[in-house]
Design a protein around this motif. Structure first.
Motif, PDB file in Angstrom:
ATOM      1  N   LYS A  15      36.881  28.909 -26.376  1.00  0.00           N
ATOM      2  CA  LYS A  15      37.736  29.995 -26.869  1.00  0.00           C
ATOM      3  C   LYS A  15      38.340  30.773 -25.703  1.00  0.00           C
ATOM      4  CE  LYS A  15      35.318  30.533 -31.276  1.00  0.00           C
ATOM      5  NZ  LYS A  15      34.591  31.469 -32.172  1.00  0.00           N
ATOM      6  N   GLY A  16      39.611  31.145 -25.879  1.00  0.00           N
ATOM      7  CA  GLY A  16      40.371  31.745 -24.790  1.00  0.00           C
ATOM      8  C   GLY A  16      39.746  32.967 -24.164  1.00  0.00           C
ATOM      9  N   ALA A  17      39.357  33.950 -24.984  1.00  0.00           N
ATOM     10  CA  ALA A  17      38.817  35.197 -24.442  1.00  0.00           C
ATOM     11  C   ALA A  17      37.496  34.961 -23.720  1.00  0.00           C
ATOM     12  CB  ALA A  17      38.634  36.211 -25.575  1.00  0.00           C
ATOM     13  N   GLU A  18      36.648  34.127 -24.295  1.00  0.00           N
ATOM     14  CA  GLU A  18      35.360  33.840 -23.669  1.00  0.00           C
ATOM     15  C   GLU A  18      35.549  33.043 -22.387  1.00  0.00           C
ATOM     16  OE1 GLU A  18      33.029  31.863 -26.584  1.00  0.00           O
ATOM     17  OE2 GLU A  18      32.961  33.571 -27.947  1.00  0.00           O
ATOM     18  N   ARG A  19      36.506  32.125 -22.395  1.00  0.00           N
ATOM     19  CA  ARG A  19      36.785  31.337 -21.194  1.00  0.00           C
ATOM     20  C   ARG A  19      37.309  32.245 -20.081  1.00  0.00           C
ATOM     21  NH1 ARG A  19      39.840  27.727 -23.358  1.00  0.00           N
ATOM     22  NH2 ARG A  19      41.793  28.816 -22.941  1.00  0.00           N
ATOM     23  N   ALA A  20      38.211  33.157 -20.421  1.00  0.00           N
ATOM     24  CA  ALA A  20      38.764  34.079 -19.421  1.00  0.00           C
ATOM     25  C   ALA A  20      37.672  34.955 -18.823  1.00  0.00           C
ATOM     26  CB  ALA A  20      39.858  34.940 -20.053  1.00  0.00           C
ATOM     27  N   ALA A  21      36.748  35.412 -19.666  1.00  0.00           N
ATOM     28  CA  ALA A  21      35.644  36.236 -19.167  1.00  0.00           C
ATOM     29  C   ALA A  21      34.753  35.432 -18.223  1.00  0.00           C
ATOM     30  CB  ALA A  21      34.829  36.781 -20.337  1.00  0.00           C
ATOM     31  N   ALA A  22      34.518  34.165 -18.563  1.00  0.00           N
ATOM     32  CA  ALA A  22      33.695  33.308 -17.705  1.00  0.00           C
ATOM     33  C   ALA A  22      34.365  33.085 -16.351  1.00  0.00           C
ATOM     34  CB  ALA A  22      33.431  31.977 -18.395  1.00  0.00           C
ATOM     35  N   VAL A  23      35.679  32.877 -16.348  1.00  0.00           N
ATOM     36  CA  VAL A  23      36.399  32.681 -15.089  1.00  0.00           C
ATOM     37  C   VAL A  23      36.335  33.943 -14.229  1.00  0.00           C
ATOM     38  CG1 VAL A  23      38.700  32.363 -14.080  1.00  0.00           C
ATOM     39  CG2 VAL A  23      37.923  30.865 -15.932  1.00  0.00           C
ATOM     40  N   GLN A  24      36.444  35.103 -14.855  1.00  0.00           N
ATOM     41  CA  GLN A  24      36.365  36.344 -14.096  1.00  0.00           C
ATOM     42  C   GLN A  24      34.997  36.515 -13.449  1.00  0.00           C
ATOM     43  OE1 GLN A  24      38.847  38.448 -13.234  1.00  0.00           O
ATOM     44  NE2 GLN A  24      40.073  36.811 -14.159  1.00  0.00           N
ATOM     45  N   VAL A  60      31.698  24.092  -9.645  1.00  0.00           N
ATOM     46  CA  VAL A  60      32.020  22.819 -10.279  1.00  0.00           C
ATOM     47  C   VAL A  60      32.102  23.008 -11.785  1.00  0.00           C
ATOM     48  CG1 VAL A  60      31.343  20.411 -10.579  1.00  0.00           C
ATOM     49  CG2 VAL A  60      30.784  21.609  -8.447  1.00  0.00           C
ATOM     50  N   LEU A  61      33.261  22.669 -12.345  1.00  0.00           N
ATOM     51  CA  LEU A  61      33.482  22.737 -13.788  1.00  0.00           C
ATOM     52  C   LEU A  61      33.778  21.343 -14.317  1.00  0.00           C
ATOM     53  CD1 LEU A  61      35.972  25.767 -13.862  1.00  0.00           C
ATOM     54  CD2 LEU A  61      33.486  25.862 -14.102  1.00  0.00           C
ATOM     55  N   LEU A  62      33.520  21.146 -15.589  1.00  0.00           N
ATOM     56  CA  LEU A  62      33.915  19.927 -16.275  1.00  0.00           C
ATOM     57  C   LEU A  62      34.864  20.309 -17.406  1.00  0.00           C
ATOM     58  CD1 LEU A  62      30.429  18.152 -16.597  1.00  0.00           C
ATOM     59  CD2 LEU A  62      32.128  17.881 -14.789  1.00  0.00           C
ATOM     60  N   GLU A  63      35.820  19.436 -17.697  1.00  0.00           N
ATOM     61  CA  GLU A  63      36.744  19.745 -18.791  1.00  0.00           C
ATOM     62  C   GLU A  63      37.285  18.471 -19.430  1.00  0.00           C
ATOM     63  OE1 GLU A  63      37.343  21.317 -21.362  1.00  0.00           O
ATOM     64  OE2 GLU A  63      37.661  23.203 -20.296  1.00  0.00           O
ATOM     65  N   ALA A  64      37.534  18.571 -20.733  1.00  0.00           N
ATOM     66  CA  ALA A  64      38.090  17.457 -21.500  1.00  0.00           C
ATOM     67  C   ALA A  64      39.607  17.481 -21.406  1.00  0.00           C
ATOM     68  CB  ALA A  64      37.647  17.561 -22.954  1.00  0.00           C
ATOM     69  N   PRO A  65      40.268  16.337 -21.615  1.00  0.00           N
ATOM     70  CA  PRO A  65      41.729  16.286 -21.453  1.00  0.00           C
ATOM     71  C   PRO A  65      42.489  17.226 -22.398  1.00  0.00           C
ATOM     72  CG  PRO A  65      40.877  14.243 -22.402  1.00  0.00           C
ATOM     73  CD  PRO A  65      39.701  14.995 -21.899  1.00  0.00           C
ATOM     74  N   HIS A  66      41.985  17.425 -23.612  1.00  0.00           N
ATOM     75  CA  HIS A  66      42.730  18.257 -24.554  1.00  0.00           C
ATOM     76  C   HIS A  66      42.604  19.753 -24.245  1.00  0.00           C
ATOM     77  CE1 HIS A  66      38.670  18.114 -26.319  1.00  0.00           C
ATOM     78  NE2 HIS A  66      38.961  19.260 -26.902  1.00  0.00           N
ATOM     79  N   ARG A  67      41.743  20.118 -23.282  1.00  0.00           N
ATOM     80  CA  ARG A  67      41.599  21.536 -22.931  1.00  0.00           C
ATOM     81  C   ARG A  67      41.966  21.826 -21.486  1.00  0.00           C
ATOM     82  NH1 ARG A  67      36.531  21.786 -26.146  1.00  0.00           N
ATOM     83  NH2 ARG A  67      35.382  21.645 -24.191  1.00  0.00           N
ATOM     84  N   ILE A  68      42.351  20.821 -20.711  1.00  0.00           N
ATOM     85  CA  ILE A  68      42.586  21.047 -19.289  1.00  0.00           C
ATOM     86  C   ILE A  68      43.776  21.977 -19.045  1.00  0.00           C
ATOM     87  CG2 ILE A  68      44.014  18.971 -19.023  1.00  0.00           C
ATOM     88  CD1 ILE A  68      41.516  20.530 -16.462  1.00  0.00           C
ATOM     89  N   ALA A  69      44.822  21.884 -19.876  1.00  0.00           N
ATOM     90  CA  ALA A  69      45.983  22.759 -19.679  1.00  0.00           C
ATOM     91  C   ALA A  69      45.609  24.216 -19.919  1.00  0.00           C
ATOM     92  CB  ALA A  69      47.123  22.338 -20.610  1.00  0.00           C
ATOM     93  N   ALA A  70      44.789  24.463 -20.950  1.00  0.00           N
ATOM     94  CA  ALA A  70      44.353  25.829 -21.240  1.00  0.00           C
ATOM     95  C   ALA A  70      43.482  26.365 -20.112  1.00  0.00           C
ATOM     96  CB  ALA A  70      43.593  25.867 -22.566  1.00  0.00           C
ATOM     97  N   LEU A  71      42.618  25.512 -19.559  1.00  0.00           N
ATOM     98  CA  LEU A  71      41.791  25.955 -18.438  1.00  0.00           C
ATOM     99  C   LEU A  71      42.661  26.275 -17.228  1.00  0.00           C
ATOM    100  CD1 LEU A  71      39.050  26.404 -17.081  1.00  0.00           C
ATOM    101  CD2 LEU A  71      39.011  23.964 -16.527  1.00  0.00           C
ATOM    102  N   ALA A  72      43.674  25.464 -16.961  1.00  0.00           N
ATOM    103  CA  ALA A  72      44.572  25.716 -15.829  1.00  0.00           C
ATOM    104  C   ALA A  72      45.283  27.059 -15.985  1.00  0.00           C
ATOM    105  CB  ALA A  72      45.591  24.589 -15.709  1.00  0.00           C
ATOM    106  N   ASP A  73      45.705  27.381 -17.198  1.00  0.00           N
ATOM    107  CA  ASP A  73      46.348  28.675 -17.445  1.00  0.00           C
ATOM    108  C   ASP A  73      45.390  29.816 -17.115  1.00  0.00           C
ATOM    109  OD1 ASP A  73      48.724  27.532 -18.253  1.00  0.00           O
ATOM    110  OD2 ASP A  73      48.217  27.571 -20.382  1.00  0.00           O
ATOM    111  N   THR A  74      44.126  29.665 -17.494  1.00  0.00           N
ATOM    112  CA  THR A  74      43.144  30.716 -17.243  1.00  0.00           C
ATOM    113  C   THR A  74      42.837  30.842 -15.749  1.00  0.00           C
ATOM    114  OG1 THR A  74      42.141  30.234 -19.396  1.00  0.00           O
ATOM    115  CG2 THR A  74      40.861  31.570 -17.877  1.00  0.00           C
ATOM    116  N   LEU A  75      42.764  29.715 -15.064  1.00  0.00           N
ATOM    117  CA  LEU A  75      42.447  29.734 -13.631  1.00  0.00           C
ATOM    118  C   LEU A  75      43.585  30.313 -12.795  1.00  0.00           C
ATOM    119  CD1 LEU A  75      40.718  26.255 -13.156  1.00  0.00           C
ATOM    120  CD2 LEU A  75      39.620  28.503 -13.276  1.00  0.00           C
TER     121      LEU A  75
END
Length: 304
Positions: A160-169, A179-194
């Motif tokens: 989830k976006g808000a929880e992911r953003a909090a984790a990145v912070q 070291v993070l792991l990510e699935a292909p269908h979520r990699i774009a969302a993770l890149a936006d957060t990073l």
């Protein structure tokens, strides 16, 4: 298979033990000779997916009847682990394999191992392929310094976006490689957060050991644009490495200025933590500097 037998058969393989076996993460050639021997030797193979494991065995010319394979995955791990314990107590050798890589690392296996150990039985690791260490070995992301050496394995962040953003912070202030792991269908969302990490270098490693393997490093703010640059870049499983904070941390003089201001008002540990977060500096370095500042102040007081 004779090579596996020749290399591994002379070793001791106790009965009543669980063998935790790493399997290839993509390239079938990345199997160890000891793993091949144990897969043949085991009385039972516990598998994350029995169909996947059966295909893997056939690729190596190993024939195991279906009744020798036991499904053990994230949805039944607790119950299936007790079946494994019973088999071990009866003197069987049981090998566990996940679908790819080393079991128990973002894959099922940890509960199984805990149950086996709780029963007083032995777990034997058979090391092999790992996406984490494979990516680390070619990214140049582990700093050789005491302050930011080593790495932190964070695995999959919340979807989830808000929880992911909090984790990145929270991870933003970590001075070591993350070291993070990510699935292909979520990699774009993770890149936006990073992207909030700005110039901090990030390595994306995808399809490791496979034909279209790709390892590429970019500033965090440019990841989304790089992924969007070609359709194949969002395909495959990803290992994402946030490079050590020390590689991009701010000016040391600014970090010390902030530290001195905070030391006037706060306990040492609190001042160091806040200064490290504010100035993006190494907490260990600032702590040592804080102790030196206090020693200097005490010495000046004694001679004043």
């Amino acid at each position: 298979m004779s090579a596996a037998r020749d290399a591994a058969a002379a070793q001791h393989y106790p009965q009543g033990a669980l063998y935790v076996v790493a399997t290839p993460i993509g390239n079938l050639a990345d199997i160890t000779l000891r793993a091949l021997h144990v897969l043949q030797l085991a009385d039972t193979l516990a598998c994350e997916d029995t169909r996947h494991t059966q295909s893997l065995l056939r690729a190596y010319g190993i024939d195991k009847p279906s009744d020798r394979l036991l499904a053990l995955h994230q949805h039944n791990e607790a119950q299936a682990a007790q079946m494994v314990v019973q088999q071990l107590q009866a003197g069987q050798r049981v090998a566990y394999v996940s679908d790819a890589g080393t079991p128990g690392v973002s894959d099922p296996g940890a509960r199984l191992v805990a149950a086996v150990q709780a029963a007083g039985l032995r777990c034997i690791p058979l090391p092999g392929a790992s996406s984490v260490t494979s990516a680390l070995s070619v990214a140049g992301a582990v700093a050789p310094t005491a302050d930011s050496g080593g790495f932190l394995f964070a695995g999959f962040l919340p979807p989830k976006g808000a929880e992911r953003a909090a984790a990145v912070q929270r991870l933003a202030a970590e001075p070591r490689c993350v070291v993070l792991l990510e699935a292909p269908h979520r990699i774009a969302a993770l890149a936006d957060t990073l992207a909030d990490l700005g110039e901090r270098p990030v390595t994306l490693a995808r399809e490791l050991t496979k034909q279209f393997e790709e390892v590429s490093t970019h500033p965090a703010r440019e990841l989304a644009a790089w992924l969007a640059g070609a359709p194949q870049r969002v395909k495959g499983e990803f290992v994402v490495l946030l490079h050590p904070l020390a590689a991009t941390q701010g000016d040391g003089a600014e970090a010390e200025r902030v530290l001195r201001l905070l030391l006037d008002e706060l306990p040492t540990k609190t001042a160091v933590k806040l200064a490290a977060d504010i100035a993006h500096a190494s907490r260990n370095t600032l702590y040592e500097r804080a102790l030196q500042i206090k020693r200097d102040a005490e010495a000046a007081g004694e001679h004043g």
